[in-house]
Design an enzyme around this catalytic site. Structure first.
Site, PDB file in Angstrom:
ATOM      1  CB  ALA A   1      -1.017   0.034   1.150  1.00 41.35           C
ATOM      2  CB  ALA A   2       4.453   2.076   0.046  1.00 44.55           C
ATOM      3  N   GLY A   3       2.600   2.449  -2.480  1.00 45.31           N
ATOM      4  CA  GLY A   3       2.290   3.107  -3.756  1.00 45.31           C
ATOM      5  C   GLY A   3       0.892   3.716  -3.716  1.00 45.31           C
ATOM      6  CG  ASP A   4      -2.346   1.217  -3.246  1.00 45.15           C
ATOM      7  OD1 ASP A   4      -2.181   1.347  -4.468  1.00 45.15           O
ATOM      8  OD2 ASP A   4      -2.511   0.121  -2.684  1.00 45.15           O
TER       9      ASP A   4
HETATM   10  O1  RIB Z   1      -1.206  -2.052  -3.608  1.00 54.38           O
HETATM   11  C1  RIB Z   1      -1.427  -2.952  -2.558  1.00 54.38           C
HETATM   12  C2  RIB Z   1      -2.710  -3.675  -2.765  1.00 54.38           C
HETATM   13  O2  RIB Z   1      -2.611  -4.421  -3.953  1.00 54.38           O
HETATM   14  C3  RIB Z   1      -3.026  -4.669  -1.693  1.00 54.38           C
HETATM   15  O3  RIB Z   1      -3.801  -4.133  -0.655  1.00 54.38           O
HETATM   16  C4  RIB Z   1      -3.707  -5.795  -2.443  1.00 54.38           C
HETATM   17  O4  RIB Z   1      -5.037  -5.918  -2.124  1.00 54.38           O
HETATM   18  C5  RIB Z   1      -3.533  -5.473  -3.911  1.00 54.38           C
HETATM   19  O5  RIB Z   1      -4.677  -5.010  -4.463  1.00 54.38           O
END
Ligand code: RIB
Length: 305
Positions: free
Chosen positions: A248-251
């Site tokens: 989730a760092a990219g998110d």
């Molecule tokens: O970017 C991380 C996410 O990628 C995770 O939470 C996983 O669910 C995938 O979708």
């Protein structure tokens, strides 16, 4: 209507921690197994909300216990979710492996996320028309995502595309994207060019700009991010932090970048802010549980500048 709309995935992450990843055909002993709510769309949306952004989530859940977890999160985070639909498929699940260095390997089974189709898109057309920025990833159906990009572009909505997981996209569609945020692997796939050195990343980003993409923000892990626009390319260094779990760092980077842009910051300032959010995310386990608040990010920036 929300200023920022995320159309994207919900995924329940099944996370196994281990010393090192198994080779093909190898069995290793894990250290722990845990469930965390995630999905690139949901992670980006919650990041926006925790940073104080005005955000709406659009997507698809099943009708199961995992769907209830996500609906509760949306409510607790104060996220508009009138257009989070339900279908008879299961809410999506991912298998995630994390090694001792905090690196990850992820496999997502799309399930409900791929039930979001053109009929649902038509239902949210007014929302799309009236938002300022739409954030997209590639965990929903690719044909539907491309149509969202076409429509958003026609409506004059800012399109922020996080092209993950990597998939090829035609130059005509990339031309309608205002900001694209690939990592090195995704950038390489989109351009069919090597991206191992900073110079290669710059050249590949230039290829996307040549298609008509507004700006490229190539995320380079702990090295930071390269912002490339028609004016040139700048490498904006990241923060040195110990990685516990990079999921989730990219998110969170994408969510923070969108929030900063929506507040009128320049793309360069937005990348600096997003680098801080991304760095904090790797220090905590899980996807949604690792997303920090505005106050935490600002304190981190103040301490590290
Ligand atoms: O970017 C991380 C996410 O990628 C995770 O939470 C996983 O669910 C995938 O979708």
């Amino acid at each position: 209507m929300a200023k920022i709309t995320v159309i994207g995935s919900f995924v329940m992450d099944n996370v196994v921690k281990m010393k090192s990843f198994p080779e093909a055909g190898e069995t290793v002993l894990g250290k722990s197994i845990e469930l965390f709510p995630g999905g690139k769309g949901a992670n980006q949306c919650v990041s926006v909300a925790r940073l104080g952004g005005d955000v709406e989530m659009i997507g698809m859940l099943g009708k199961d216990a995992y769907a209830e977890v996500f609906r509760r999160i949306l409510k607790e985070e104060g996220i508009a979710s009138l257009h989070v639909f339900s279908c008879d498929c299961a809410t999506a699940i991912a298998q995630i492996q994390i090694n001792e260095e905090g690196q990850n390997r992820i496999c997502v089974v799309p399930s409900a996320n791929h039930c979001f189709d053109f009929s649902h898109l038509n239902e949210v057309d007014e929302v799309l028309k009236n938002t300022e920025t739409v954030i997209l990833q590639l965990e929903m159906r690719l044909d539907v995502t491309k149509e969202i990009i076409r429509r958003a572009h026609a409506y004059g909505v800012r399109v922020l595309l996080n092209p993950a997981p990597a998939a090829p996209i035609e130059p005509e569609i990339l031309a309608m994207v205002d900001y694209i945020t690939p990592n090195e692997t995704e950038l390489s796939l989109l351009t069919d060019m090597p991206t191992q050195t900073d110079e290669e990343v710059r050249l590949a980003a230039e290829k996307l700009l040549g298609y008509g993409t507004g700006a490229v923000v190539a995320t380079l892990g702990s090295r930071g991010a390269m912002l490339a626009t028609k004016e040139g390319a700048t490498l904006i260094p990241g923060y040195r932090v110990k990685a516990v779990d990079t999921v989730a760092a990219g998110d969170s980077f994408n969510g923070a970048f969108a929030v900063a842009l929506s507040e009128g910051k320049s793309a360069e300032e937005a990348v600096r802010f997003a680098n801080a959010m991304g760095a904090l995310t790797v220090g905590k386990a899980g996807a949604i549980p690792s997303l920090h608040t505005r106050a935490e990010v600002e304190a981190f920036i103040a301490k590290n500048s």
